[in-house]
Scaffold this motif. Sequence first.
Motif, short mmCIF file in Angstrom:
data_model
loop_
_atom_site.label_atom_id
_atom_site.label_comp_id
_atom_site.label_asym_id
_atom_site.label_seq_id
_atom_site.Cartn_x
_atom_site.Cartn_y
_atom_site.Cartn_z
N ALA A 11 0.83 -1.21 0.00
CA ALA A 11 0.00 0.00 0.00
C ALA A 11 0.86 1.26 0.00
O ALA A 11 0.61 2.22 -0.74
N VAL A 12 1.90 1.27 0.85
CA VAL A 12 2.79 2.44 0.92
C VAL A 12 3.55 2.60 -0.39
O VAL A 12 3.70 3.71 -0.91
N ALA A 13 4.04 1.49 -0.94
CA ALA A 13 4.78 1.55 -2.21
C ALA A 13 3.88 2.09 -3.32
O ALA A 13 4.34 2.85 -4.19
N HIS A 14 2.60 1.70 -3.32
CA HIS A 14 1.66 2.19 -4.32
C HIS A 14 1.49 3.71 -4.21
O HIS A 14 1.56 4.43 -5.23
N LEU A 15 1.29 4.19 -3.00
CA LEU A 15 1.12 5.64 -2.81
C LEU A 15 2.40 6.39 -3.19
O LEU A 15 2.35 7.46 -3.81
N HIS A 16 3.54 5.82 -2.84
CA HIS A 16 4.82 6.46 -3.18
C HIS A 16 5.00 6.52 -4.69
O HIS A 16 5.50 7.51 -5.23
N SER A 17 4.55 5.47 -5.40
CA SER A 17 4.68 5.45 -6.85
C SER A 17 3.82 6.51 -7.53
O SER A 17 4.07 6.88 -8.68
N LEU A 18 2.80 6.97 -6.81
CA LEU A 18 1.92 8.02 -7.35
C LEU A 18 2.49 9.42 -7.12
O LEU A 18 1.83 10.42 -7.43
N GLY A 19 3.69 9.49 -6.54
CA GLY A 19 4.35 10.77 -6.36
C GLY A 19 4.30 11.33 -4.95
O GLY A 19 4.72 12.46 -4.72
N HIS A 20 3.82 10.56 -3.98
CA HIS A 20 3.73 11.04 -2.60
C HIS A 20 5.04 10.73 -1.88
O HIS A 20 5.36 9.58 -1.60
N ALA A 21 5.79 11.78 -1.61
CA ALA A 21 7.12 11.61 -1.01
C ALA A 21 7.05 11.16 0.44
O ALA A 21 7.99 10.54 0.94
N ARG A 22 5.95 11.51 1.12
CA ARG A 22 5.81 11.09 2.51
C ARG A 22 4.40 10.55 2.74
O ARG A 22 3.41 11.23 2.43
N VAL A 23 4.35 9.35 3.26
CA VAL A 23 3.08 8.67 3.50
C VAL A 23 2.95 8.41 5.00
O VAL A 23 3.88 7.89 5.62
N GLY A 24 1.82 8.80 5.57
CA GLY A 24 1.58 8.57 6.99
C GLY A 24 0.82 7.28 7.24
O GLY A 24 0.31 6.65 6.31
N LEU A 25 0.77 6.89 8.50
CA LEU A 25 0.01 5.71 8.91
C LEU A 25 -0.86 6.07 10.09
O LEU A 25 -0.39 6.59 11.10
N LEU A 26 -2.16 5.82 9.97
CA LEU A 26 -3.10 6.01 11.06
C LEU A 26 -3.72 4.65 11.38
O LEU A 26 -4.23 3.97 10.47
N THR A 27 -3.66 4.24 12.64
CA THR A 27 -4.13 2.90 12.98
C THR A 27 -5.10 2.91 14.15
O THR A 27 -5.12 3.84 14.97
N ARG A 28 -5.84 1.81 14.20
CA ARG A 28 -6.68 1.50 15.36
C ARG A 28 -5.88 0.53 16.24
O ARG A 28 -5.42 -0.51 15.78
#
Length: 383
Positions: free
Chosen positions: A208-225
């Motif tokens: 999931a993170v790699a997918h978002l990064h491939s779309l040009g997002h240099a920083r991806v956050g994580l929000l969890t339960r």
Amino acid sequence: MKRKTASGHIRDTDSRGLKFQSLADDLRRGILAGTWAAGAKLPTEAQLAAETGLSLTTVRRAFDELVQAEIVVRRQGAGSFVAERQPARRRSRFAVGVLLPDTQLYYPRVLQGIEETLSAHDVSLQLATYNYQPEREDQSIEFLIDSGVDGLILVPTLTGIPDPQRRVNELNALNVPVVLLERSLTDLGPGDRTEHVCSDHQGGAYDAVAHLHSLGHARVGLLTRTNTPTEPAIVAGYERAAADLGFAPFTVKAPKFEWENGAAETLLAGLMDSGSTAALVFGDREATLLEGAARRAGVRIPQDLALVSYDDELADLAEVPLTAVSPAKHRMGRMAAEILMRRLIEGDDCPIHQVRLRPRLVVRDSCGAKARNSMMTVNNEKK
């Protein structure tokens, strides 16, 4: 009296039992343990009589019993040999017990996979749940055992308890085969000898993170339960992806009741302040709440903030349909049932199965990939 153990050594035994029966039992255990392989020649009756101190008549009776049970074959003039293994005779019908935390959201598809597979094998299913209350687990398992099941598929509590390995040892000591589902002793590495079928949640989060990064997002956050068995693996997969892709991780954790009591606005503000332009959110409900907070704050999804949720239970129902990590729930249930059936039919001849299924990514509208692909298609058509 002495007797021969499965390892081939001689030891004393209780002389009160039937001597030939004791020897036959020891020979049978040795054969099953592999001391004598299929087709191997066994010690002669005279050799065993000398080694054990038993009479030749007693040894012969032990061999007679094994021959009758088709474990040993006699060949005139050659001696006694371990019989070639025959396929285990299966009963026309087994019964399998299934223990789930609950039958809501995540587990209905899992249960469907189990039911379909068992039904195809003419196997009955007995279901019990414990509503995520560890104190009810043993009672539920006891209920399943008392109902006469031949094997168990269990989703037990292994997180938040003092000694998970001891708990697994207790489960494996039950008098029926056990296959764990979505649970294993990952920290033990090769020391984990549980039979299990699990989702590769680390791999799902990583993808999931790699997918978002491939779309040009240099920083991806994580929000969890928090306080769920799945969360540690998702965090680990996210952190590994952040390290491999070269950005500083930003993780925000909140328990379920905080998400339900308006925490989404605060979490969204923190996410935006961190410089993250995308986020992986565990799970669908939390991602939907985050979408609502974003709409109220004037943050556009996916233009200002791209999202991927984890679980894919309600993701397609969100205001902006959520791209989601989708564990193979139905297949997981099916494979757990298949493994247990093999164990019941083949017994110890069956190798230990330890299966990890990597979730797939279902792309919808919340990550921006669809919009980008549509734009690329339009531009290509113009060219």
